[in-house]
Design a protein around this motif. Sequence first.
Motif, PDB file in Angstrom:
ATOM      1  N   SER A 130       0.816  -1.219   0.000  1.00 30.26           N
ATOM      2  CA  SER A 130       0.000   0.000   0.000  1.00 30.26           C
ATOM      3  C   SER A 130       0.854   1.275   0.000  1.00 30.26           C
ATOM      4  CB  SER A 130      -0.947   0.002   1.193  1.00 30.26           C
ATOM      5  OG  SER A 130      -0.201  -0.036   2.385  1.00 30.26           O
ATOM      6  N   LEU A 131       2.114   1.133   0.406  1.00 32.29           N
ATOM      7  CA  LEU A 131       3.008   2.301   0.361  1.00 32.29           C
ATOM      8  C   LEU A 131       3.139   2.829  -1.063  1.00 32.29           C
ATOM      9  CD1 LEU A 131       6.034   1.305   2.635  1.00 32.29           C
ATOM     10  CD2 LEU A 131       4.370   3.104   3.055  1.00 32.29           C
ATOM     11  N   LEU A 132       2.904   1.911  -2.008  1.00 34.14           N
ATOM     12  CA  LEU A 132       3.042   2.250  -3.417  1.00 34.14           C
ATOM     13  C   LEU A 132       2.162   3.440  -3.798  1.00 34.14           C
ATOM     14  CD1 LEU A 132       4.567   1.121  -5.852  1.00 34.14           C
ATOM     15  CD2 LEU A 132       2.606  -0.298  -6.355  1.00 34.14           C
ATOM     16  N   ALA A 133       0.972   3.494  -3.219  1.00 34.25           N
ATOM     17  CA  ALA A 133       0.043   4.573  -3.561  1.00 34.25           C
ATOM     18  C   ALA A 133       0.657   5.929  -3.232  1.00 34.25           C
ATOM     19  CB  ALA A 133      -1.260   4.386  -2.791  1.00 34.25           C
ATOM     20  N   PHE A 134       1.297   6.015  -2.052  1.00 36.83           N
ATOM     21  CA  PHE A 134       1.891   7.295  -1.633  1.00 36.83           C
ATOM     22  C   PHE A 134       3.127   7.611  -2.477  1.00 36.83           C
ATOM     23  CE2 PHE A 134      -0.296   5.388   1.951  1.00 36.83           C
ATOM     24  CZ  PHE A 134      -1.216   6.387   2.231  1.00 36.83           C
ATOM     25  N   PHE A 135       3.898   6.568  -2.770  1.00 35.33           N
ATOM     26  CA  PHE A 135       5.102   6.783  -3.571  1.00 35.33           C
ATOM     27  C   PHE A 135       4.746   7.202  -5.000  1.00 35.33           C
ATOM     28  CE2 PHE A 135       7.589   3.871  -0.592  1.00 35.33           C
ATOM     29  CZ  PHE A 135       8.206   4.952   0.032  1.00 35.33           C
ATOM     30  N   TYR A 141       4.287  13.765  -8.712  1.00 32.72           N
ATOM     31  CA  TYR A 141       4.462  15.197  -8.462  1.00 32.72           C
ATOM     32  C   TYR A 141       5.774  15.680  -9.080  1.00 32.72           C
ATOM     33  CZ  TYR A 141       5.508  19.510  -6.000  1.00 32.72           C
ATOM     34  OH  TYR A 141       5.849  20.802  -5.714  1.00 32.72           O
ATOM     35  N   ARG A 142       6.845  14.912  -8.856  1.00 26.10           N
ATOM     36  CA  ARG A 142       8.153  15.316  -9.405  1.00 26.10           C
ATOM     37  C   ARG A 142       8.155  15.228 -10.931  1.00 26.10           C
ATOM     38  NH1 ARG A 142      10.316  12.203  -5.685  1.00 26.10           N
ATOM     39  NH2 ARG A 142      11.149  10.684  -7.148  1.00 26.10           N
ATOM     40  N   ALA A 143       7.509  14.193 -11.448  1.00 23.21           N
ATOM     41  CA  ALA A 143       7.512  13.993 -12.906  1.00 23.21           C
ATOM     42  C   ALA A 143       6.730  15.089 -13.625  1.00 23.21           C
ATOM     43  CB  ALA A 143       6.925  12.633 -13.243  1.00 23.21           C
TER      44      ALA A 143
END
Lengths: 232, 366
Positions: A130-135, A141-143
């Motif tokens: 689920s960490l994937l969602a935040f990452f 955002y950076r892209a």
Amino acid sequence: MKYKIPLVFAFVCGILVVISEFIPHRPFNMLITTLQDWFMIISGFAILLGQISLFQANIKKIKEKNKDWPFYLAGLISFTVMLIFGLLWGTQEYRGIFGQGEKIQATVGMKPFDYLFANAFMPLSSTMFSLLAFFIASAAYRAFIIRSFESNLLMITAVIVMLGRTSFGGMLTSWLPEGLKFLHLPNLSDFIMEFPNSAAQRAILISAALGIIGSSLRIILGIERSYLGGEK
Amino acid sequence: MKKVILISGILFFSTLLFAQSTFFWIEDVPWDDGKALNIKANVPADTVYLQKALEDGTWETIYTGKGRSLSFTQNELNPDIKYRYRLLVPRPAFNDTIFFMAEAQPKEQWFYLHKLSYLLILLAVSIAIIYYVQNARKGKDYYIRRISGLDCIEDSIGRATEKGKPILFVPGIMDLDDIQTISSLTILSHLAHKAAEYDTEIIVPCRFSMVLSAAREVVKEAYIKAEKPDAYNQDRIFYLTDDQFGYVAGIDGIMVREQPAANFFLGSFYAESLILAETGFSTGAIQTAGTAQASQLPFFVVSCDYTLIGEELFAASAYLSRDPQQLGSLKGHDFGKLLVILLIIAGVITEMSGWHWFKAFFEGAQ
């Protein structure tokens, strides 16, 4: 000699596997399955090597009282507990040394190994996933920060695709007349995914396939030897 | 009633004699591994029952439907066994059923004809690679374009050395039977050699025991080649876990605790790619990633400083070794690309001209 024998093996096995891809007759059509079975057998023995490595690395860190050593201890305890539970009462499919553990099953609803698997391991694994969602959010955002013409294009394309995949996107452009339906966001999104995106992905796949042919050939012919630990 | 039985009997025996060429016959599926038969029939009936004889003497119905131009392919057969089939044709007008029988044994062939185009492309690319390798052996120099992701390796190790921090190398999440993992290990060999020269520690967490033993051997040999066998630390190349997200959690922990100055994610990656790359980004490490998984490349491009895209991962070892023979093989890749471009153009032209045989020939390889 240390390198020659593995190189001969690599050559013979490589050539046989390539040939068997084109010959449906026995014994060639059985070769890939047989070699895969051999690989599984070797892997089975190698698992022990992995467990020994795990124990050695963790015990050393605990003995030396490295920073955060309690975590290594927790890892070892978890490993040992799962191993013991699995051996003694088995898993859902297999019986253990003490049988099916009916009494424990009556208390906790399932075997101890399965109980820990479902209630400790799975939630932990899901948490990592689920960490994937935040990452994805932080990476996106950076892209999408507009720094250049290319990043501008990327952002516009991404917004079209994201909106086109939602009902809100469809609603935004639903008023467009029939003649301009190709500008309808879901249609635009589909077009981007089906043509430019597929073309780029296929280009990468084709070049990767060529790379695999080249890499395999180098290994089969013994030109590439660094995977054996040594070069020419 | 006697007449009906007589007619049915005559029909039965006559069909036994002529079944193969008229009503019911079996053909071996050509160019296969002897595991399929094509059962064909042509009887003017709306409902027929195709049955297969089982070992215990009973019949199993494998098809029910129209009998005209019937073509049924049965798969997963054994080329050592002769199979018997019968076609039941009910005749409501006569209140009886006639049947046809046929038997056949599937045959193994010596070539998959549908893979001919695949073989031709493979041969063309392989011959080109061998040709360029031979030329390189004779001393011909080839220009290879710069790959910034590989040029940066020395800079990354230099940075780690300056900061006194280790290098983290992740050889993907697949086992040793994946070519990407093998390519990853060839890069590890070069990386470990450089790390040994710079006296920089290298950490290699592995997901599979086979990868672990290969990685240890590769790094050990690299340290021996760099004449620093004493600096080799086996404990830094270790097994974490077979579980995908457990492995990711372990690597994330290493990145956060040990703060490596350079991270290398080279090999086969799936859903965990972004979790790894973003955690590495948050620690401020120089990151180099490489994979042939097209779906994971965008994540690496966003989060890593350098990304080896597809083919570059496989070319890395040749590029880093600067061995003329290996560099020659990279020219063979370029020939392959040219060949593919020409085939695509030819495919577009032939399709537009209505000659569909060209596309069909290459589709056969799928």
